[in-house]
Structures are given as structure tokens and as C-alpha cells.
Design an enzyme around this catalytic site. Structure first.
Site: not given
Ligand code: PGA
Length: 267
Positions: A96, A168
Site C-alpha cells: 500500500h 491506486e
Molecule cells: P481512499 O483509500 O478510498 O480513502 O482514498 C483507498 C486506499 O488507500 O486503499
């Protein structure tokens, strides 16, 4: 959609004590029905995993760890290994951006965690994505290439089919509370990134691995944006942060996934 079931993962990050986590799970149980079209995964804190595993309705939810250590056991004070989590979780989030950028996890560390998860029969949810600076410098494709190829480099193509990749973009991640107002990428941008990810998997592990692998989008998702994001070419589900802490938002995302699934099935 490349896979039949939509995968929705709630990453609770470092929020909620055990009691609060249990209450949120209770509310989600009340609100969310069993849907064969959707696989739901919750990633509470390490501390809450054990108690929640006793409370959870396994027909509705599976559990994920947010992180773990790549060595199975030994003198590593403060760490919890993938092997210790084996009976508790189906999934583990690995790489992450919080871990990469706030805890200095580099490409090799992420690769070792992906291998450790697979070795212990846990499916890694591997997060990849570019920062704002990398985006401005048009390095997104290179970043995705490096993150994907290194992370998977110790795996066979059979292993790779068990990996979930979450695209992401770091610049789209919310602070946890501003997800309703945060910038999110256009569908074209997400589709392009997902295509690039599958292309790297295809080049290294072949067509079967590339088509079977599930790819999620994550970054400021909410009940109102979920459907559009899920309809984006190549996207098999969502990794949800801030909105997963609010049972109305999270169940709204699940409803959106269900509506999208049933609409596409009736076509
Ligand atoms: P968010 O986080 O939906 O709050 O942007 C997603 C993540 O960090 O996996």
C-alpha cells in the site's frame, strides 16, 4: 469485467479500536445481504482481526490483513508474520502507498511480502500506483512496470493467478475523510493503467494469468462514484479506504456493485 464476481475490499487502515470495529461489522451485517455476485473483504487493524474472525458471517465477508512480515517466524520483535495469519485471513494488502511512502517499503520488500503471502496460502492484494510528481513527469507506465514486475518476480504463473492487483494512484487517495471531494482519475486514465498492468502480467506470465488476474481500482471511491468506476474497462472491483469506515457509504458501494452486476447479467 474479466472475472465474474466483483471484489470490494474495505481497508480500515489505522482506525477503530476493537469495540468500534466490532460495531461497524455489526452494522454491515445488518445492512448487507449475501450476494453471490459480489465478494466482500474487510481489512481491520491487526488487533481486531482475531475478535472479528469470531463475529464475522463468513457467507458475507472475508478478512484481510493490512500488512505482515515476510519471514515466517523468529527474532523480529514487534512483527506479525503471514504464517501467523494463515488461519485468520484470505487476503493481505501488500505494498500500500502508506507502507511504501510512510514506512519506506521498497520494491524488494514488497516482492518478499508477496512471496510470503503466497507461500502461506494468502492472496496478496498488491497495491501499485504513481505519485503526483511521477504523473506530472509522465512516468506512470514506468512506475507500474517496475512495481508489478518486481513484486511478482518470485512467483510462477499459477501463483500469479492468486494475486489481486489494486491500481491506486497515490494522488487520488483520500485523507480518510475527504473522499467525497477528492480528485479521482477519469475512466480513460484508469482503463489505460489497468491495461498496462495486465500487459506486464501477460508478457511475463502469459495470457491466462493476465486475463484471470483481478485488478481493482482504489482512491477516493464512494457510493456515488462506485458504479462509474466499476464500469471502467478492465476493473474487477474496488479497494475502498475512507468510505469503508462509514457503513452507509460502504453498503452503498456494495449496492452499486450489485446493480451493475445485475444490469450486465440481464444484457
Ligand atoms: P481512499 O483509500 O478510498 O480513502 O482514498 C483507498 C486506499 O488507500 O486503499
Amino acid at each position: 469485467m474479466t472475472n465474474n464476481r466483483t471484489l470490494i475490499v474495505g481497508n480500515w487502515k489505522m482506525n477503530l479500536n476493537v469495540q468500534q470495529a466490532s460495531l461497524l461489522l455489526h452494522r454491515l451485517h445488518e445492512r448487507i445481504r449475501i450476494r453471490r455476485e459480489i465478494e466482500l473483504v474487510l481489512a481491520p487493524s491487526m488487533l481486531a482481526l482475531q475478535p472479528l474472525s469470531l463475529q464475522i458471517d463468513r457467507r458475507k465477508f472475508r478478512l484481510a490483513a493490512q500488512n505482515a512480515y515476510h519471514i515466517d517466524g523468529g527474532a523480529f520483535t514487534g512483527e506479525v508474520s503471514f504464517s501467523m495469519l494463515q488461519d485468520l485471513v484470505h487476503y493481505a494488502i501488500v505494498g500500500h502507498s502508506d507502507r511504501r511512502h510512510k514506512f519506506g517499503e521498497n520494491l524488494d520488500m514488497v516482492r518478499d511480502k508477496v512471496s510470503a503471502a503466497i507461500r502461506n496460502d494468502i492472496s496478496p492484494i498488491l497495491c501499485v500506483g504513481e505519485t503526483q510528481v511521477e504523473r506530472r513527469q509522465k512516468e506512470t507506465k514506468q512506475v507500474l512496470h517496475d512495481q508489478v514486475t518486481t513484486a511478482l518476480s518470485n512467483l510462477t504463473s499459477l501463483d500469479v493467478a492468486k494475486v489481486v492487483i489494486a491500481y491506486e494512484p497515490v494522488w487520488a487517495l483520500s485523507s480518510g475523510t475527504d473522499y467525497l471531494h477528492h480528485e479521482i482519475p477519469t475512466p480513460d486514465l484508469i482503463a489505460d493503467a489497468v491495461k498496462a498492468i495486465r500487459h506486464h502480467v501477460y508478457e511475463l506470465y502469459g495470457k491466462k494469468a493476465a486475463t484471470e488476474m483481478r485488478v481493482l481500482y482504489g482512491g477516493s471511491t464512494s457510493a456515488s462514484t462506485a458504479r462509474g468506476l466499476l464500469e471502467t474497462e478492465g476493473v474487477d472491483g474496488l479497494l475502498v479506504g475512507g468510505a469503508s469506515l462509514n457503513y452507509q457509504e460502504f453498503s452503498g458501494i456494495v449496492d452499486a456493485a450489485y446493480r451493475m452486476q445485475t444490469a450486465s447479467e440481464s444484457k
